[in-house]
Design an enzyme around this catalytic site. Structure first.
Site, PDB file in Angstrom:
ATOM      1  CB  SER A  15      -0.968   0.072   1.206  1.00 61.38           C
ATOM      2  OG  SER A  15      -0.220  -0.098   2.276  1.00 61.38           O
ATOM      3  CG  ASN A  16       3.446   2.813   3.208  1.00 62.91           C
ATOM      4  OD1 ASN A  16       2.441   3.785   3.060  1.00 62.91           O
ATOM      5  ND2 ASN A  16       3.585   2.228   4.273  1.00 62.91           N
ATOM      6  CG  LEU A  95      16.763  -7.791  11.080  1.00 63.68           C
ATOM      7  CD1 LEU A  95      17.374  -8.512  12.079  1.00 63.68           C
ATOM      8  CD2 LEU A  95      16.392  -6.356  11.416  1.00 63.68           C
ATOM      9  CG  LEU A  96      18.193  -3.505   5.376  1.00 60.89           C
ATOM     10  CD1 LEU A  96      18.402  -2.105   4.913  1.00 60.89           C
ATOM     11  CD2 LEU A  96      18.028  -4.255   4.159  1.00 60.89           C
ATOM     12  CG  ASN A 110      11.765   1.350   8.085  1.00 62.22           C
ATOM     13  OD1 ASN A 110      11.066   0.631   7.240  1.00 62.22           O
ATOM     14  ND2 ASN A 110      11.635   0.911   9.470  1.00 62.22           N
ATOM     15  CG  HIS A 112       8.541   1.836  13.472  1.00 61.22           C
ATOM     16  ND1 HIS A 112       8.735   0.374  13.579  1.00 61.22           N
ATOM     17  CD2 HIS A 112       8.168   1.819  14.699  1.00 61.22           C
ATOM     18  CE1 HIS A 112       8.488  -0.213  14.390  1.00 61.22           C
ATOM     19  NE2 HIS A 112       8.129   0.699  15.589  1.00 61.22           N
TER      20      HIS A 112
END
EC number: 2.1.2.2
Length: 209
Positions: A15-16, A95-96, A110, A112
């Protein structure tokens, strides 16, 4: 080629991603364009959204690689080929490693669903409701090596009303996310965002990046 290009990383519904694409199409993304979707789940709905919108996608299965670093090196190669300026995490559930974080430090953001530093990590909405806070919200932040610990770029508060459920508050949060994220990305595209240590300033008088 557009002067400012973003890559969106997503793992789910998208959706984003959709909100960012629509903002780009209407000129509300500060002149930026979506150059690439990166998705770690071939069956995710966001992949179909990208296809419908005509946005290129790099879709991969992490199990096909020997390590997280291995697939991130391939991702970095694709980002560099496309001259991506900004990496935008939008529901990317992995996780990066330093392979991506170091390469795109200061150009990796990011969103949140809480007012960080409160309620980092998974199920931030459930954490907020269980704790009984009266206000929560949305945070856009830079990504660093920690879990939702990077410098904060923008926040928007949302009141939690009596009788709020996880479903109803999630809808409110997602609505704010779809408004705030394109706005923040447009700031980057127009060169408005400056990072100094942990301090972020947004100056509408800055020039184009």
């Amino acid at each position: 080629m557009c002067a400012y290009r973003i890559a969106v990383f997503a793992s789910g519904e998208g959706s984003n991603f959709q909100a960012l694409a629509e903002a780009a199409n209407t000129g509300a993304l500060g002149g930026a364009e979506l150059a690439l979707l990166v998705c770690d789940k071939p069956s995710a709905s966001v992949v179909r959204r990208a296809e419908q919108l005509g946005i290129p996608a790099f879709v991969f299965n992490p199990k096909d690689y020997v390590s997280r670093e291995a697939y991130e090196r391939e991702i970095v190669m694709r980002l560099e080929e496309l001259q991506v300026n900004l990496v935008v995490l939008a529901g990317y559930m992995r996780l990066l490693t330093p392979v991506l974080v170091e390469r795109y430090r200061g150009r990796l953001i990011n969103i949140h669903p809480s007012l960080l530093p409160a309620f980092p990590g998974k199920d931030a909405i459930g954490q907020a409701l269980d704790y009984g806070v009266r206000v929560s919200g949305v945070t856009v932040h830079f990504v660093d090596e920690g879990m939702d610990t990077g410098p904060i770029i923008a926040q928007r508060a949302i009141n939690i009303v009596s009788g709020e459920t996880s479903e109803s508050f999630s809808q409110a949060v997602h609505g704010v996310e779809r408004e705030l994220y394109p706005e923040v990305v447009s700031w980057f595209a127009q060169g408005f965002v400056k990072l100094d240590g942990r301090q972020v300033t947004v100056s509408r008088t800055s020039g184009q990046v």
